[in-house]
Design a protein around this motif. Structure first.
Motif, PDB file in Angstrom:
ATOM      1  N   THR A 147     -11.828  -8.492  27.909  1.00 54.99           N
ATOM      2  CA  THR A 147     -11.696  -9.941  28.064  1.00 54.99           C
ATOM      3  C   THR A 147     -12.883 -10.490  28.833  1.00 54.99           C
ATOM      4  OG1 THR A 147      -9.293  -9.780  28.029  1.00 54.99           O
ATOM      5  CG2 THR A 147     -10.239 -11.765  29.015  1.00 54.99           C
ATOM      6  N   ARG A 148     -13.265  -9.794  29.882  1.00 57.65           N
ATOM      7  CA  ARG A 148     -14.411 -10.218  30.693  1.00 57.65           C
ATOM      8  C   ARG A 148     -15.693 -10.222  29.860  1.00 57.65           C
ATOM      9  NH1 ARG A 148     -15.046  -9.886  36.485  1.00 57.65           N
ATOM     10  NH2 ARG A 148     -17.233  -9.811  37.010  1.00 57.65           N
ATOM     11  N   GLN A 149     -15.865  -9.188  29.034  1.00 57.10           N
ATOM     12  CA  GLN A 149     -17.053  -9.115  28.170  1.00 57.10           C
ATOM     13  C   GLN A 149     -17.042 -10.230  27.139  1.00 57.10           C
ATOM     14  OE1 GLN A 149     -19.786  -7.359  28.618  1.00 57.10           O
ATOM     15  NE2 GLN A 149     -20.663  -8.437  26.887  1.00 57.10           N
ATOM     16  N   ALA A 150     -15.876 -10.538  26.582  1.00 57.52           N
ATOM     17  CA  ALA A 150     -15.766 -11.627  25.610  1.00 57.52           C
ATOM     18  C   ALA A 150     -16.104 -12.958  26.279  1.00 57.52           C
ATOM     19  CB  ALA A 150     -14.361 -11.672  25.008  1.00 57.52           C
ATOM     20  N   LEU A 151     -15.619 -13.163  27.501  1.00 58.60           N
ATOM     21  CA  LEU A 151     -15.941 -14.384  28.245  1.00 58.60           C
ATOM     22  C   LEU A 151     -17.437 -14.464  28.522  1.00 58.60           C
ATOM     23  CD1 LEU A 151     -13.020 -14.594  30.824  1.00 58.60           C
ATOM     24  CD2 LEU A 151     -13.554 -16.263  29.026  1.00 58.60           C
ATOM     25  N   ARG A 152     -18.018 -13.357  28.940  1.00 61.96           N
ATOM     26  CA  ARG A 152     -19.447 -13.325  29.233  1.00 61.96           C
ATOM     27  C   ARG A 152     -20.253 -13.683  27.981  1.00 61.96           C
ATOM     28  NH1 ARG A 152     -20.733 -10.267  33.307  1.00 61.96           N
ATOM     29  NH2 ARG A 152     -19.295  -8.657  32.665  1.00 61.96           N
ATOM     30  N   SER A 153     -19.858 -13.130  26.827  1.00 54.25           N
ATOM     31  CA  SER A 153     -20.545 -13.430  25.569  1.00 54.25           C
ATOM     32  C   SER A 153     -20.409 -14.904  25.206  1.00 54.25           C
ATOM     33  CB  SER A 153     -19.986 -12.578  24.435  1.00 54.25           C
ATOM     34  OG  SER A 153     -20.288 -11.233  24.641  1.00 54.25           O
ATOM     35  N   MET A 154     -19.191 -15.440  25.337  1.00 55.14           N
ATOM     36  CA  MET A 154     -18.955 -16.841  25.014  1.00 55.14           C
ATOM     37  C   MET A 154     -19.770 -17.750  25.938  1.00 55.14           C
ATOM     38  SD  MET A 154     -17.032 -19.773  26.151  1.00 55.14           S
ATOM     39  CE  MET A 154     -15.928 -19.021  27.312  1.00 55.14           C
ATOM     40  N   LEU A 155     -19.776 -17.462  27.235  1.00 53.88           N
ATOM     41  CA  LEU A 155     -20.533 -18.273  28.183  1.00 53.88           C
ATOM     42  C   LEU A 155     -22.039 -18.165  27.936  1.00 53.88           C
ATOM     43  CD1 LEU A 155     -18.523 -17.661  31.471  1.00 53.88           C
ATOM     44  CD2 LEU A 155     -18.649 -19.791  30.157  1.00 53.88           C
ATOM     45  N   ALA A 156     -22.497 -16.968  27.611  1.00 55.51           N
ATOM     46  CA  ALA A 156     -23.924 -16.778  27.328  1.00 55.51           C
ATOM     47  C   ALA A 156     -24.332 -17.553  26.068  1.00 55.51           C
ATOM     48  CB  ALA A 156     -24.245 -15.294  27.174  1.00 55.51           C
ATOM     49  N   GLU A 157     -23.467 -17.565  25.048  1.00 55.22           N
ATOM     50  CA  GLU A 157     -23.751 -18.335  23.831  1.00 55.22           C
ATOM     51  C   GLU A 157     -23.804 -19.831  24.141  1.00 55.22           C
ATOM     52  OE1 GLU A 157     -20.901 -17.304  20.818  1.00 55.22           O
ATOM     53  OE2 GLU A 157     -21.476 -15.187  20.883  1.00 55.22           O
ATOM     54  N   GLU A 158     -22.848 -20.292  24.934  1.00 53.99           N
ATOM     55  CA  GLU A 158     -22.838 -21.708  25.329  1.00 53.99           C
ATOM     56  C   GLU A 158     -24.100 -22.044  26.126  1.00 53.99           C
ATOM     57  OE1 GLU A 158     -20.708 -24.335  24.726  1.00 53.99           O
ATOM     58  OE2 GLU A 158     -19.747 -23.031  23.272  1.00 53.99           O
ATOM     59  N   GLN A 159     -24.472 -21.141  27.029  1.00 55.17           N
ATOM     60  CA  GLN A 159     -25.674 -21.358  27.831  1.00 55.17           C
ATOM     61  C   GLN A 159     -26.907 -21.423  26.933  1.00 55.17           C
ATOM     62  OE1 GLN A 159     -27.082 -18.132  30.373  1.00 55.17           O
ATOM     63  NE2 GLN A 159     -27.584 -19.640  31.965  1.00 55.17           N
ATOM     64  N   ALA A 160     -26.995 -20.551  25.949  1.00 54.41           N
ATOM     65  CA  ALA A 160     -28.137 -20.554  25.031  1.00 54.41           C
ATOM     66  C   ALA A 160     -28.215 -21.871  24.259  1.00 54.41           C
ATOM     67  CB  ALA A 160     -28.038 -19.372  24.059  1.00 54.41           C
ATOM     68  N   ARG A 161     -27.057 -22.389  23.826  1.00 50.76           N
ATOM     69  CA  ARG A 161     -27.041 -23.682  23.135  1.00 50.76           C
ATOM     70  C   ARG A 161     -27.532 -24.804  24.049  1.00 50.76           C
ATOM     71  NH1 ARG A 161     -22.897 -21.499  19.978  1.00 50.76           N
ATOM     72  NH2 ARG A 161     -21.182 -21.822  21.396  1.00 50.76           N
ATOM     73  N   VAL A 162     -27.076 -24.786  25.287  1.00 51.85           N
ATOM     74  CA  VAL A 162     -27.474 -25.822  26.249  1.00 51.85           C
ATOM     75  C   VAL A 162     -28.972 -25.729  26.532  1.00 51.85           C
ATOM     76  CG1 VAL A 162     -27.252 -26.527  28.661  1.00 51.85           C
ATOM     77  CG2 VAL A 162     -25.205 -26.073  27.326  1.00 51.85           C
ATOM     78  N   LEU A 163     -29.479 -24.524  26.741  1.00 53.11           N
ATOM     79  CA  LEU A 163     -30.903 -24.356  27.028  1.00 53.11           C
ATOM     80  C   LEU A 163     -31.762 -24.765  25.829  1.00 53.11           C
ATOM     81  CD1 LEU A 163     -30.838 -21.062  29.119  1.00 53.11           C
ATOM     82  CD2 LEU A 163     -31.165 -23.412  29.949  1.00 53.11           C
ATOM     83  N   ALA A 164     -31.271 -24.509  24.624  1.00 57.94           N
ATOM     84  CA  ALA A 164     -32.000 -24.952  23.426  1.00 57.94           C
ATOM     85  C   ALA A 164     -32.034 -26.481  23.367  1.00 57.94           C
ATOM     86  CB  ALA A 164     -31.345 -24.379  22.165  1.00 57.94           C
ATOM     87  N   ARG A 165     -30.929 -27.118  23.756  1.00 57.19           N
ATOM     88  CA  ARG A 165     -30.887 -28.581  23.785  1.00 57.19           C
ATOM     89  C   ARG A 165     -31.871 -29.126  24.817  1.00 57.19           C
ATOM     90  NH1 ARG A 165     -25.454 -30.018  25.234  1.00 57.19           N
ATOM     91  NH2 ARG A 165     -26.082 -31.067  27.108  1.00 57.19           N
ATOM     92  N   VAL A 166     -31.931 -28.491  25.995  1.00 56.40           N
ATOM     93  CA  VAL A 166     -32.888 -28.897  27.032  1.00 56.40           C
ATOM     94  C   VAL A 166     -34.310 -28.784  26.485  1.00 56.40           C
ATOM     95  CG1 VAL A 166     -33.897 -28.248  29.270  1.00 56.40           C
ATOM     96  CG2 VAL A 166     -31.414 -28.365  29.015  1.00 56.40           C
ATOM     97  N   ALA A 167     -34.624 -27.657  25.861  1.00 53.75           N
ATOM     98  CA  ALA A 167     -35.978 -27.432  25.336  1.00 53.75           C
ATOM     99  C   ALA A 167     -36.340 -28.476  24.273  1.00 53.75           C
ATOM    100  CB  ALA A 167     -36.092 -26.025  24.756  1.00 53.75           C
ATOM    101  N   LYS A 168     -35.405 -28.771  23.371  1.00 51.02           N
ATOM    102  CA  LYS A 168     -35.675 -29.765  22.326  1.00 51.02           C
ATOM    103  C   LYS A 168     -35.914 -31.145  22.934  1.00 51.02           C
ATOM    104  CE  LYS A 168     -33.984 -32.022  18.174  1.00 51.02           C
ATOM    105  NZ  LYS A 168     -34.769 -33.188  18.499  1.00 51.02           N
ATOM    106  N   LEU A 169     -35.100 -31.516  23.897  1.00 50.46           N
ATOM    107  CA  LEU A 169     -35.270 -32.824  24.526  1.00 50.46           C
ATOM    108  C   LEU A 169     -36.594 -32.904  25.279  1.00 50.46           C
ATOM    109  CD1 LEU A 169     -31.606 -33.401  25.680  1.00 50.46           C
ATOM    110  CD2 LEU A 169     -32.877 -34.831  24.068  1.00 50.46           C
ATOM    111  N   GLU A 170     -37.000 -31.808  25.902  1.00 50.61           N
ATOM    112  CA  GLU A 170     -38.296 -31.794  26.595  1.00 50.61           C
ATOM    113  C   GLU A 170     -39.438 -31.994  25.595  1.00 50.61           C
ATOM    114  OE1 GLU A 170     -37.994 -28.105  28.749  1.00 50.61           O
ATOM    115  OE2 GLU A 170     -37.232 -29.119  30.544  1.00 50.61           O
ATOM    116  N   VAL A 171     -39.335 -31.355  24.424  1.00 57.19           N
ATOM    117  CA  VAL A 171     -40.346 -31.534  23.369  1.00 57.19           C
ATOM    118  C   VAL A 171     -40.342 -32.986  22.894  1.00 57.19           C
ATOM    119  CG1 VAL A 171     -40.901 -30.937  20.962  1.00 57.19           C
ATOM    120  CG2 VAL A 171     -40.400 -29.131  22.618  1.00 57.19           C
ATOM    121  N   ASP A 172     -39.157 -33.542  22.695  1.00 56.21           N
ATOM    122  CA  ASP A 172     -39.053 -34.936  22.246  1.00 56.21           C
ATOM    123  C   ASP A 172     -39.675 -35.893  23.258  1.00 56.21           C
ATOM    124  OD1 ASP A 172     -37.737 -34.009  20.008  1.00 56.21           O
ATOM    125  OD2 ASP A 172     -35.743 -34.688  20.661  1.00 56.21           O
TER     126      ASP A 172
END
Length: 128
Positions: A12-37
């Motif tokens: 369960t902990r590993q599944a949570l870690r994976s889910m949070l890491a995926e969410e974090q990656a999406r957020v960081l990609a959004r930050v990067a795109k907005l910085e480029v914009d």
């Protein structure tokens, strides 16, 4: 705790870690795109006159700048919350309300994975 229970908790902990890491990656990609914009808008702004308020072709550079700035600020806050959630998971406090110490219902975490407080405590904070 039995070996079976420990294994389930670890999975369960590993599944949570994976889910949070995926969410974090999406957020960081959004930050990067907005910085480029914003960088592109900055370049465009350098080539435009300072008075873009009377542009008959639509949205002004100033309003675009303002909108992108707000979106970037929000995305950076989401990135901070993602990092914080991963730290809480590592410390064993993920899913525990930072205000009252009770467990945050799983349904609430599904809606907002970076949630730090249960709905009643978050509502109290907003009011006041």
């Amino acid at each position: 705790m039995t070996a079976d229970t420990e294994g389930t908790a670890g999975a369960t902990r590993q599944a949570l870690r994976s889910m949070l890491a995926e969410e974090q990656a999406r957020v960081l990609a959004r930050v990067a795109k907005l910085e480029v914009d914003i960088d592109a808008l900055t370049s465009a702004r350098r080539s435009e006159s300072d008075d873009d308020e009377h542009d008959p072709e639509g949205v002004t550079l100033s309003s675009q700048w303002s909108m992108l700035g707000g979106l970037l600020e929000s995305a950076r806050e989401d990135a901070r919350q993602a990092e914080s959630a991963l730290h809480r998971l590592a410390e064993g406090t993920y899913g525990v309300c930072a205000s009252c110490g009770n467990a945050i219902p799983a349904e609430q975490l599904e809606v907002r994975p970076f949630r730090e407080r249960c709905v009643p405590c978050a509502s109290k904070l907003e009011r006041g």
